[in-house]
Design a protein around this motif. Structure first.
Motif, PDB file in Angstrom:
ATOM      1  N   THR A  65       0.830  -1.225   0.000  1.00 29.40           N
ATOM      2  CA  THR A  65       0.000   0.000   0.000  1.00 29.40           C
ATOM      3  C   THR A  65       0.856   1.264   0.000  1.00 29.40           C
ATOM      4  O   THR A  65       0.324   2.362  -0.171  1.00 29.40           O
ATOM      5  CB  THR A  65      -0.929   0.053   1.231  1.00 29.40           C
ATOM      6  OG1 THR A  65      -0.115   0.219   2.401  1.00 29.40           O
ATOM      7  CG2 THR A  65      -1.777  -1.182   1.351  1.00 29.40           C
ATOM      8  N   SER A  80     -12.405  12.362  -2.934  1.00 32.40           N
ATOM      9  CA  SER A  80     -11.199  12.809  -2.222  1.00 32.40           C
ATOM     10  C   SER A  80     -11.223  14.323  -2.079  1.00 32.40           C
ATOM     11  O   SER A  80     -11.819  15.031  -2.906  1.00 32.40           O
ATOM     12  CB  SER A  80      -9.931  12.379  -2.976  1.00 32.40           C
ATOM     13  OG  SER A  80      -9.686  13.255  -4.050  1.00 32.40           O
ATOM     14  N   GLY A 131      -7.696   1.351  -2.876  1.00 32.25           N
ATOM     15  CA  GLY A 131      -7.698   1.944  -1.534  1.00 32.25           C
ATOM     16  C   GLY A 131      -8.631   3.131  -1.458  1.00 32.25           C
ATOM     17  O   GLY A 131      -9.510   3.301  -2.317  1.00 32.25           O
ATOM     18  N   PRO A 132      -8.454   3.946  -0.435  1.00 33.15           N
ATOM     19  CA  PRO A 132      -9.313   5.131  -0.302  1.00 33.15           C
ATOM     20  C   PRO A 132      -9.072   6.141  -1.425  1.00 33.15           C
ATOM     21  O   PRO A 132      -7.991   6.157  -2.017  1.00 33.15           O
ATOM     22  CB  PRO A 132      -8.896   5.713   1.055  1.00 33.15           C
ATOM     23  CG  PRO A 132      -7.543   5.168   1.313  1.00 33.15           C
ATOM     24  CD  PRO A 132      -7.473   3.842   0.645  1.00 33.15           C
ATOM     25  N   LEU A 138      -7.945   9.281  -3.005  1.00 31.58           N
ATOM     26  CA  LEU A 138      -6.919  10.228  -2.566  1.00 31.58           C
ATOM     27  C   LEU A 138      -6.586  11.291  -3.611  1.00 31.58           C
ATOM     28  O   LEU A 138      -6.358  12.446  -3.263  1.00 31.58           O
ATOM     29  CB  LEU A 138      -5.622   9.472  -2.215  1.00 31.58           C
ATOM     30  CG  LEU A 138      -5.692   8.497  -1.035  1.00 31.58           C
ATOM     31  CD1 LEU A 138      -4.390   7.705  -0.929  1.00 31.58           C
ATOM     32  CD2 LEU A 138      -5.952   9.254   0.262  1.00 31.58           C
ATOM     33  N   ASP A 179      -9.998  11.198  -8.207  1.00 28.70           N
ATOM     34  CA  ASP A 179     -10.864  10.273  -7.459  1.00 28.70           C
ATOM     35  C   ASP A 179     -12.028  11.030  -6.828  1.00 28.70           C
ATOM     36  O   ASP A 179     -11.818  11.844  -5.910  1.00 28.70           O
ATOM     37  CB  ASP A 179     -10.075   9.571  -6.342  1.00 28.70           C
ATOM     38  CG  ASP A 179      -8.877   8.817  -6.891  1.00 28.70           C
ATOM     39  OD1 ASP A 179      -8.903   8.481  -8.091  1.00 28.70           O
ATOM     40  OD2 ASP A 179      -7.932   8.583  -6.134  1.00 28.70           O
TER      41      ASP A 179
END
Lengths: 403, 81
Positions: free
Chosen positions: A10, A72, A62-63, A65, A69
């Motif tokens: 990650t 974000s 993942g989230p 960021l 995205d």
């Protein structure tokens, strides 16, 4: 151990590639230029750090960021650039801090601000010649106006896929005004011409200062309505300043507000630069055309001043023509410096402010004309935005084939 | 080379550039003319624009009146009259 390995995957190190690494290095160079050499630090610091953050790799699953995205925080900050919100707010602040009295006192110098915009339209032809699609060519050409907010505004409307390259080029060349302009100015003028003194300007009344933004907004916006977001806000800011009855608002516009928007604009531009669409041959062409536009604009301003002198009894110093590019106040300072090198008793700064602020109006009008004639890119809902397209030679070639 | 030149002609690049330069000059010449006549216009319209001080709202006077009113209100509350 497995957990550690999973965590490693990650991290930014795991998915770092050459393009991201190069972009991070470019971001560091920007920070060096801003902090060590003090080149446009107010812009290059947010752009540089934004560029570093925008190119830190992270797992796609993942989230959210990045600026592409949805969800974000960077995505929402970037919308201010993408939807053309920040540049008019910057213009509001510029209006609230600009003193137009030197221009009002000597209205003929306004024409020098118009002449410098010839560089924009010459570069438009150059960009088309190098194979760019017409909207992209217009966005590249506006770099010649040496006005960052205008360049961002126009490219966000017309060619968002190259907006980050255009913005970086515009701000980079604005910071390089003291390096790019003097050789051109010296090449095109004789020492005698550089020594021409300008008589002191007349005093401008408060009434003139108040009426000017109202009259000017009516003239410019009625003729070119597409300039409304930029010039409307510029003259609103100036009216707040000059009317003397909204001092609090003018103070906020020229201090707190413009600082906040500058941080957000610079950071958003930086964070939107991604290696895959920034490190391309097309970007090199954009930077090449951008510096050409800037040099042409300077040359056109100086040459027009010399041409103008053929018809004037009281000659103007042709160096003032270089201030027609709208890098306020850098190019006016350069005129002062080059003029004083020829004659230490020659003080041109306040005279150079006239074409300099006229250049701001001129480049906004040029942007408005291009926007009015060519039209903007289709507007999409922010949440429906696809990722920024990759600009490649092939993409540019196919773009030229579109109607 | 022909293809590149074609990109300029098919997009009417030369016409757009010429029209753009003419429009920028036209608007800025108009602004310049407007500024040039402004002092004369103001000299002519000056008396019409002049207003006596009594016509203008006086912020200082309004603030003083508000302060007096507040003081009176506090005094009346305290004395119960």
């Amino acid at each position: 151990m497995e957990m550690l390995l999973k965590f490693y995957e990650t991290t930014g190190f795991a998915s770092m590639n050459g393009q991201s690494a190069i972009m991070i290095v470019i971001g560091l160079v920007f920070l060096f230029l801003a902090i060590r050499l003090k080149y446009e630090p107010l812009l290059l610091v947010p752009i540089g750090l934004g560029m570093i953050l925008g190119n830190i790799p992270y797992p796609a699953d993942g989230p959210a960021l990045g600026s592409d995205d949805v969800g974000s925080v960077f995505h929402y900050i970037y919308q201010g650039v993408k939807l053309g919100i920040y540049p008019p707010l910057i213009f509001l602040g510029i209006g609230a801090m600009t003193d137009f009295s030197s221009m009002i006192a000597n209205p003929k110098l306004i024409l020098l601000g118009a002449a410098a915009q010839i560089g924009i339209f010459a570069t438009l032809i150059g960009s088309l010649f190098l194979g760019f699609e017409i909207h992209q060519a217009a966005s590249i050409a506006i770099i010649g106006g040496a006005d960052g907010p205008t360049a961002i505004f126009l490219s966000s409307m017309m060619a968002p896929e190259i907006m980050s390259q255009v913005a970086i080029a515009a701000y980079s060349y604005m910071s390089l005004v003291p390096i790019i302009q003097p050789p051109i100015m010296k090449l095109l003028t004789s020492p005698e011409e550089r020594k021409i003194h300008m008589p002191p300007s007349r005093e401008v009344s408060r009434r003139e200062l108040i009426i000017f933004p109202i009259a000017c907004v009516l003239i410019t916006v009625l003729i070119v309505p597409a300039t409304m977001p930029l010039l409307g806000m510029l003259f609103l800011g100036n009216l707040l300043k000059e009317s003397m009855v909204t001092e609090r608002l003018a103070n906020t516009a020229r201090n707190a507000m413009i600082d906040i928007v500058t941080i957000l604009l610079g950071f958003a531009v930086g964070v939107s630069t991604h290696g895959e669409n920034f490190l391309t041959p097309a970007s090199l062409k954009i930077f090449f055309l951008g510096v050409g536009a800037f040099m042409l604009a300077t040359a056109c301003g100086v040459l027009f001043a010399k041409f103008f002198n053929l018809f004037l009894k009281e000659k103007i110093n042709p160096l003032l023509g270089a201030a027609g590019v709208s890098a306020v106040p850098q190019s006016a300072r350069v005129v002062q410096k080059v003029g004083q090198e020829a004659d230490p008793q020659n003080f041109l700064l306040m005279h150079a402010m006239a074409p300099n602020v006229a250049g701001v109006i001129g480049s906004a009008i040029a942007a408005g004309v291009l926007l009015a004639v060519l039209g903007g890119a289709p507007v999409m809902e922010p949440d429906m935005d696809p990722p920024a397209p990759v600009v490649t030679e092939q993409a540019l070639d196919t773009a030229t084939e579109q109607p | 080379m022909n293809e590149l030149w074609q990109n300029i002609t098919s997009n009417q690049g030369l016409e757009l550039a010429a029209a753009g330069i003419v429009l920028v000059f036209a608007v800025l010449i108009l602004v310049s003319l407007c500024i040039s006549v402004l002092p004369k216009l103001l000299a002519w319209a000056g008396p019409l624009l002049d207003r006596k001080d009594a016509d203008l709202p006086d912020d200082a006077l309004e603030a003083e009146l508000a302060a007096v009113a507040a003081a009176m209100h506090a005094h009346l509350n305290r004395t119960g009259k």
